[in-house]
Design an enzyme around this catalytic site. Structure first.
Site, short mmCIF file in Angstrom:
data_model
loop_
_atom_site.label_atom_id
_atom_site.label_comp_id
_atom_site.label_asym_id
_atom_site.label_seq_id
_atom_site.Cartn_x
_atom_site.Cartn_y
_atom_site.Cartn_z
N GLY A 57 3.38 17.13 -36.42
CA GLY A 57 4.19 16.93 -35.22
C GLY A 57 5.51 17.67 -35.27
O GLY A 57 5.72 18.67 -34.57
N HIS A 107 1.46 7.98 -31.34
CA HIS A 107 1.69 6.68 -31.96
C HIS A 107 2.34 5.76 -30.95
O HIS A 107 3.45 6.03 -30.48
CB HIS A 107 2.60 6.91 -33.17
CG HIS A 107 2.85 5.68 -34.01
ND1 HIS A 107 3.53 5.74 -35.20
CD2 HIS A 107 2.52 4.38 -33.83
CE1 HIS A 107 3.59 4.52 -35.73
NE2 HIS A 107 3.00 3.67 -34.91
N ASP A 127 4.56 12.73 -30.51
CA ASP A 127 5.53 11.64 -30.36
C ASP A 127 6.96 12.16 -30.11
O ASP A 127 7.72 11.56 -29.35
CB ASP A 127 5.58 10.78 -31.63
CG ASP A 127 4.28 10.05 -31.88
OD1 ASP A 127 3.47 9.95 -30.95
OD2 ASP A 127 4.08 9.58 -33.01
N HIS A 128 7.31 13.25 -30.79
CA HIS A 128 8.70 13.69 -30.68
C HIS A 128 9.04 14.23 -29.29
O HIS A 128 10.21 14.25 -28.91
CB HIS A 128 9.02 14.73 -31.75
CG HIS A 128 9.06 14.12 -33.14
ND1 HIS A 128 9.90 13.08 -33.45
CD2 HIS A 128 8.37 14.39 -34.26
CE1 HIS A 128 9.71 12.73 -34.72
NE2 HIS A 128 8.78 13.52 -35.23
N GLU A 156 -2.38 6.50 -33.08
CA GLU A 156 -1.84 5.88 -34.29
C GLU A 156 -1.30 4.52 -33.91
O GLU A 156 -0.58 4.38 -32.91
CB GLU A 156 -0.69 6.72 -34.85
CG GLU A 156 -1.12 7.99 -35.52
CD GLU A 156 0.09 8.77 -36.03
OE1 GLU A 156 1.24 8.30 -35.90
OE2 GLU A 156 -0.12 9.87 -36.54
N GLU A 179 -6.32 9.22 -43.92
CA GLU A 179 -5.34 10.30 -43.75
C GLU A 179 -4.38 10.18 -44.91
O GLU A 179 -3.67 9.16 -45.05
CB GLU A 179 -4.60 10.18 -42.41
CG GLU A 179 -3.55 11.29 -42.25
CD GLU A 179 -2.94 11.35 -40.85
OE1 GLU A 179 -3.64 11.04 -39.87
OE2 GLU A 179 -1.75 11.71 -40.76
N ARG A 216 9.57 3.07 -28.97
CA ARG A 216 10.75 3.96 -29.01
C ARG A 216 10.44 5.36 -28.49
O ARG A 216 11.32 6.07 -28.07
CB ARG A 216 11.33 4.03 -30.40
CG ARG A 216 10.49 4.80 -31.39
CD ARG A 216 11.22 4.99 -32.68
NE ARG A 216 11.42 3.73 -33.37
CZ ARG A 216 11.55 3.64 -34.69
NH1 ARG A 216 11.54 4.73 -35.43
NH2 ARG A 216 11.71 2.48 -35.27
N ARG A 226 4.23 2.68 -30.80
CA ARG A 226 4.91 1.75 -31.71
C ARG A 226 5.22 0.44 -31.01
O ARG A 226 5.41 0.41 -29.79
CB ARG A 226 6.21 2.37 -32.22
CG ARG A 226 6.02 3.59 -33.09
CD ARG A 226 7.37 4.07 -33.60
NE ARG A 226 7.94 3.10 -34.50
CZ ARG A 226 7.97 3.23 -35.83
NH1 ARG A 226 7.50 4.32 -36.40
NH2 ARG A 226 8.49 2.29 -36.58
N HIS A 286 2.05 14.31 -42.30
CA HIS A 286 3.45 13.89 -42.48
C HIS A 286 4.23 14.96 -43.24
O HIS A 286 3.96 15.22 -44.41
CB HIS A 286 3.58 12.56 -43.20
CG HIS A 286 4.86 11.86 -42.87
ND1 HIS A 286 4.97 10.89 -41.90
CD2 HIS A 286 6.11 12.05 -43.34
CE1 HIS A 286 6.21 10.49 -41.80
NE2 HIS A 286 6.93 11.19 -42.66
N ASN A 327 0.64 16.05 -33.20
CA ASN A 327 1.31 14.78 -32.95
C ASN A 327 2.47 15.02 -31.97
O ASN A 327 3.40 15.77 -32.27
CB ASN A 327 1.84 14.22 -34.28
CG ASN A 327 2.48 12.86 -34.11
OD1 ASN A 327 3.27 12.65 -33.19
ND2 ASN A 327 2.16 11.94 -34.99
N THR A 330 10.50 7.30 -38.83
CA THR A 330 9.11 7.67 -38.58
C THR A 330 8.31 6.98 -39.68
O THR A 330 8.89 6.38 -40.58
CB THR A 330 8.95 9.21 -38.58
OG1 THR A 330 7.56 9.53 -38.40
CG2 THR A 330 9.43 9.84 -39.87
N THR A 331 6.97 7.04 -39.62
CA THR A 331 6.17 6.29 -40.58
C THR A 331 6.51 6.74 -42.00
O THR A 331 6.37 7.91 -42.34
CB THR A 331 4.67 6.53 -40.31
OG1 THR A 331 4.46 6.43 -38.91
CG2 THR A 331 3.81 5.52 -41.02
N1 PXP Z 1 0.41 11.43 -39.48
C1 PXP Z 1 0.95 10.20 -39.35
C2 PXP Z 1 0.08 9.02 -39.66
C3 PXP Z 1 2.27 10.02 -38.91
O1 PXP Z 1 2.78 8.78 -38.79
C4 PXP Z 1 3.04 11.16 -38.60
C5 PXP Z 1 4.45 11.00 -38.15
O2 PXP Z 1 4.53 10.40 -36.93
C6 PXP Z 1 2.44 12.42 -38.72
C7 PXP Z 1 1.14 12.53 -39.18
C8 PXP Z 1 3.17 13.68 -38.35
O3 PXP Z 1 4.28 13.85 -39.17
P1 PXP Z 1 5.30 15.05 -38.86
O4 PXP Z 1 5.91 14.75 -37.53
O5 PXP Z 1 6.25 14.99 -40.00
O6 PXP Z 1 4.48 16.31 -38.82
#
Ligand code: PXP
Length: 254
Positions: free
Chosen positions: A228, A57, A14-15, A84, A165, A63, A59, A206, A12, A114-115
């Site tokens: 992520g 993701h 996103d960060h 996502e 998931e 963001r 959003r 997550h 992931n 975050t989610t």
């Molecule tokens: N899976 C989903 C559905 C998520 O929303 C996230 C967070 O964006 C992750 C996995 C990854 O989570 P993390 O960044 O804590 O590894």
């Protein structure tokens, strides 16, 4: 129990976009090379180091990832793109245009960092059914991000989603309290068993990190882990390739 050796890693990213947006939120897309870090370049390096797919993701509040990032990923990555997204008509239209390999439907709340929780599958069954059908008709594999709750797992199976998931956040957040951690691990374990019996494929994600992966990988029937924060954080020190290689090694029991 599924062999841990077959576990796939969805990175992931996103960060990476969060970090970019912290400085370059207003920069025009044409700024190119000075705008960093580029999530797409990072994804390509991660793939070469063994990531089996890239997850991003988009959003509603934009963001971190921007629509343009998703189109660039679609064009540039060699593995699978997992989008996502919230279950809204606008996001379904976006997905049908983007054509990712997979979509993971997640709840979205503007206030969250975050989610934070799984989908309320029971409460949004009709909406989910419409979205799943439209995405599946376009050849997109759909997954529902849910807490390991039997009612939501059963509802996901009734909707005909091929994947769930499992939300590992409560387990990860409870890591330092043995009783909470044991309870949440059991919920995940039972949830994975139940989903498998119902014919669902099981992903998880997550809060998975380099420490808890040793236990997470022992959950039954896992297909893919979406990770992520831990990998991108480690990448600040070791580079993304080493961070991905190390996580994959741990996923496989090294
Ligand atoms: N899976 C989903 C559905 C998520 O929303 C996230 C967070 O964006 C992750 C996995 C990854 O989570 P993390 O960044 O804590 O590894």
């Amino acid at each position: 129990m599924a062999s841990p050796r077959s576990l796939l890693l969805g990175l992931n990213i996103d960060h990476a976009a969060t970090l970019r947006q912290a400085r370059y939120r207003r920069a025009p897309a044409t700024c190119g090379g000075i705008v960093e870090p580029d999530p797409v370049a990072l994804a390509q390096l991660a793939e070469r180091a063994g990531a089996d797919g890239i997850t991003a993701h988009l959003r509603e509040d934009r963001r971190h990832m921007q629509p343009r990032d998703l189109y660039r990923l679609r064009e540039c990555i060699a593995t699978r793109l997992n989008l996502e997204m919230a279950c809204t008509p606008a996001m379904v239209r976006f997905a049908l245009e983007l054509k990712p390999d997979a979509v993971c439907i997640v709840p979205e709340n503007r206030e969250e960092i975050t989610t934070e929780g799984g989908l309320d599958v029971l409460g949004m069954k009709r909406r989910l059914a419409r979205a799943i059908n439209r995405l599946a008709d376009a050849g997109i594999v759909v997954s529902l991000f849910i807490d390991p709750d039997p009612a939501h797992i059963d509802a996901a199976a009734e909707l005909g989603a091929p994947f769930i998931e499992l939300h590992t956040g409560a387990y990860a957040n409870g890591w330092h309290d043995f009783a909470v951690r044991a309870r949440e691990f059991k919920r995940l374990y039972d949830g994975a068993e139940r989903a498998h019996e119902l014919g669902l494929m099981v992903n998880a994600g997550h809060g998975i990190n380099y420490v808890n992966i040793g236990e997470v990988r022992t959950l039954p029937h896992l297909h893919e882990l979406n990770i992520g924060h831990a990998i991108l954080s480690r990448a600040l020190f070791s580079g993304i390739e080493e961070a991905v290689r190390e996580m994959k090694a741990r996923m496989n029991g090294a």
